[in-house]
Write an enzyme that holds these catalytic residues in place. Structure first.
Site, mmCIF file in Angstrom:
data_model
loop_
_atom_site.group_PDB
_atom_site.id
_atom_site.type_symbol
_atom_site.label_atom_id
_atom_site.label_comp_id
_atom_site.label_asym_id
_atom_site.label_seq_id
_atom_site.Cartn_x
_atom_site.Cartn_y
_atom_site.Cartn_z
ATOM 1 N N SER B 45 0.878 -1.164 0.000
ATOM 2 C CA SER B 45 0.000 0.000 0.000
ATOM 3 C C SER B 45 0.915 1.213 0.000
ATOM 4 O O SER B 45 1.754 1.363 0.893
ATOM 5 C CB SER B 45 -0.885 -0.008 1.237
ATOM 6 O OG SER B 45 -1.931 0.926 1.086
ATOM 7 N N GLU B 46 0.768 2.092 -0.999
ATOM 8 C CA GLU B 46 1.782 3.133 -1.186
ATOM 9 C C GLU B 46 1.792 4.180 -0.074
ATOM 10 O O GLU B 46 2.712 4.984 0.003
ATOM 11 C CB GLU B 46 1.660 3.780 -2.569
ATOM 12 C CG GLU B 46 0.382 4.543 -2.830
ATOM 13 C CD GLU B 46 -0.620 3.728 -3.621
ATOM 14 O OE1 GLU B 46 -0.621 2.471 -3.482
ATOM 15 O OE2 GLU B 46 -1.420 4.324 -4.366
ATOM 16 N N ASN B 47 0.769 4.171 0.792
ATOM 17 C CA ASN B 47 0.824 5.080 1.938
ATOM 18 C C ASN B 47 1.716 4.564 3.060
ATOM 19 O O ASN B 47 1.833 5.219 4.095
ATOM 20 C CB ASN B 47 -0.586 5.391 2.467
ATOM 21 C CG ASN B 47 -1.373 4.143 2.807
ATOM 22 O OD1 ASN B 47 -1.262 3.127 2.124
ATOM 23 N ND2 ASN B 47 -2.169 4.204 3.849
#
Lengths: 232, 219, 232, 219
Positions: B45-47
């Site tokens: 998840s890129e966060n």
């Protein structure tokens, strides 16, 4: 160690002046400096440039500062979920600069690491590349991007100590550590403020050198944007 | 024609054991549900998370744990948390093996448009431009045609681009296609009940059809 | 999760080929991949380029690989404390490239972050700047520096899990985290190897995605270069 | 003439409450011993530590805890550990308030040479080039003259440079001097027993002497 503690959110943000450039940590409504935002509503400071991945929702996060017209410009990667934002943007009251999320993260990191410019492939061949220097390295094209820095960085951590060392929790870390490094003045609000010496030096995400003011926040709402559950 | 679940199921068959995968919002998120059991993959998840787990039960919900679609999630054992800068560092350096995302248009050269429609409110590109510029392997989940029947697999995208020459494979509601480096869609499979002729008519860009085109197997 | 465990140091480094480019973590003798170095002595691989902040001492660390003439080139910031190194350098048997320490750290970080080049002020006006592009940003001069990447990165961590997640200890962290990100194949040796799920996701310094092979090292000597004590 | 301890003591008087400080190897390391009690400062070690403590006792020695001089150390309460990349990030972005390091030569323009002597084995610049290029405030600890009496405070450095226009202040065994932006050494204080005339003779670069030059106070 050096004591960075201020009494409360008001004392922390009170000298933020009109037209200041701010960074605000958070991804969506996760890990946002709720207390600092509330305090800014009260000081009524105007003309702010806010560098933040998102712009909150209509009645929470940066959305609150939009509603009171305290924001002149947003620098973000994604600004959906906000009707008032849309209205102000379309009417020309609000300026917005959209930046690819990874480029935004790296530009802030560069600001805090003394790197004035770097090359990234994101946005090559798109309108993001317009006016930017393009270079080829090993057969691939890259854009030159510049650092971002702020007059004040407002970050939210889970735990902090009186020297300003910070530990984040879960995905509430997101943009907070880089933003903490890129502020001329960095203000950290934490859920738990402990005496210096209580945090394990090996587990600190943001060393206190980056933090100028720290206070224990209160009344965290931690609103959820997309409440998704597994039905058993 | 495949529905969203059908597209997700077909894409799940592209997943290989040991892959690190980034799933975009929408259909790509559904892919997670159809990855064969026993296969060990890690969802990014890129966060700032590697090891996305299932959605939480009511009592597991943690507002400090969301995915890039801002949905509450859980973590798998062995998960790791990190900052957004580190997250996009691993994306740019090609450590993520597979990126699955949606598209409004794809061109025969592999250009993709999925972030902006002129005249409509622009919400932003989020992490899409970073992902498409850096991923080694990009699969696009999309509708083959718009509601009014216009092809979305084009010679040249009409919408503002998200990235150039990056899409490697498309799974649409009608077909599976490779995007060839020389600039063409290579038809690999038909959706159940869809003919090669229908796919031809629905594809504006250059389409290469070689030999018998099998119907896709979904389960 | 994905199992990255290999049996031992030999299995981890056995396919490192002649003339490979290696990164080796550590600062001085602190946090160096002792087991991997020993295993390389046994495989006898030759012509190595070693990117490492230092070059060990005569009879420990990379110094051991220098003694057996397995190293063709060192890329480092400081190479003192090593007589054999000096002899090979002066006789032309060994090539050495000296890089300012912060530039070395940032070039490795850039390699692992997909940034092909960036600007740093270090070395402006010195021989380090020779042949490099110089740019001015906000009135200050900077050099353009390029990323560094390796065929194999050898890092040493304190704890690791079977998925390759790593935690370092003390100042043994140093160059290890960046080097872990910049290897085509990254090999981690750890003092303690635990099952996946035992490490707190919030305390991991290097996420497993960067690590391709992991093994529990043995017999750590952890030699001290400058034993300094407070006399009470 | 000051000895090493004298130079360290005089430099310690430049330290202010609340400073983050990087101390180089040699005389600068000694400065830590003379920082007035009650003053809260944090010492940075560029190999990845903020909050260097005293040297360990025999039973506290930890090979995984060393300073940039590779000496075993301890940590102060509130210390933080980080990677070399983060460490030089904070150095380059000017978060370290004061850098104290040794020099072989300094020029009247503030150029510094301290890493390489042609004809001698070159060991490397370590972190010195990064520190001098980025520090807001650099104080140099040095001998005013070489053993054969040649000045080390020059019009122009003869040795290969470590950095340009960066030194702000010098504490030598003979004097305290500011380096002025226009290119001159401004004499501020004399070492005990040293005359202005002696300093004049020992300084090759442009020397500015205004008014009475006081003798330094060390304690």
């Amino acid at each position: 160690m050096i004591n960075k503690v201020v009494k409360d959110a008001h004392d922390a943000v009170n000298d933020i002046h009109d037209n200041a450039i701010l960074m605000l940590g958070g991804f969506g409504l996760c890990g946002i400096p709720e207390n600092c935002i509330s305090a800014l509503l009260k000081t009524g400071v105007k003309g702010l440039t806010c560098i933040s991945n998102n712009a909150g929702v209509d009645d929470f996060g940066i959305g609150l500062l939009l509603k009171t017209r305290q924001v002149r410009k947003m620098i973000s990667s994604y600004v959906g979920e906000n009707a008032e934002f849309e209205r102000q943007l379309l009417s020309g009251e609000l300026e917005v600069e959209l930046i690819p999320q990874g480029t935004l993260a790296e530009r802030v990191r560069a600001g805090g690491a003394g790197i004035p410019a770097f090359f990234t492939p994101a946005g090559y061949g798109t309108e993001v590349a317009e006016g930017k220097e393009i270079r080829e390295f090993e057969g691939k094209k890259y854009l030159m991007e510049h650092w971002l820095r702020a007059d004040f960085s407002l970050v939210k951590a889970w735990k902090g100590d009186t020297s300003g060392n910070l530990i984040f929790k879960g995905t509430a870390r997101n943009f907070n550590p880089m933003m903490a490094t890129a502020g001329t003045i960095t203000i950290a609000e934490v859920e738990e403020l402990v005496p210096t010496g209580e945090l394990d030096p090996n587990q600190i995400h943001t060393p206190g050198i980056f933090v100028h003011r720290i206070f224990k926040g209160s009344g965290y709402e931690k609103r959820i944007e997309q409440r998704t559950v597994t039905r058993i | 024609m495949l529905d969203k679940v059908g597209i997700a199921k077909r894409i799940a068959k592209e997943v290989r054991d040991g892959m690190y995968i980034n799933l975009g919002i929408g259909i790509p998120t559904l892919v997670a549900n159809y990855i064969p059991g026993g296969m060990h993959v890690v969802l990014q998840s890129e966060n700032g998370l590697l090891g996305i787990g299932p959605f939480p039960t009511e009592d597991q919900i943690d507002p400090d744990l969301i995915n890039a679609g801002k949905q509450t999630i859980t973590m798998m054992p062995g998960a790791a948390l990190f900052s957004s800068a580190e997250s996009f560092g691993m994306i740019r350096s090609g450590k993520v093996d597979l990126t699955i995302l949606g598209a409004m248009e794809v061109s025969e050269r592999g250009d993709i448009a999925n972030w902006k429609i002129p005249g409509k409110m622009v919400k932003g590109m989020g992490g899409a431009m970073d992902l498409v510029a850096s991923a080694k392997n990009i699969i696009v989940a999309m509708q083959h045609c718009s509601k009014d029947g216009a092809s979305k697999l084009l010679k040249k995208c009409s919408l503002p681009l998200t990235g150039m020459n990056c899409v490697k494979k498309i799974v649409s509601d009608m077909a599976v296609l490779n995007v060839l480096p020389e600039g063409a869609f290579q038809l690999l499979e038909r959706a159940p009940g869809i003919s090669v002729e229908q796919i031809k008519n629905a594809t504006e860009g250059k389409l290469i059809i070689e030999g018998e085109i099998p119907e896709m197997i979904l389960n």
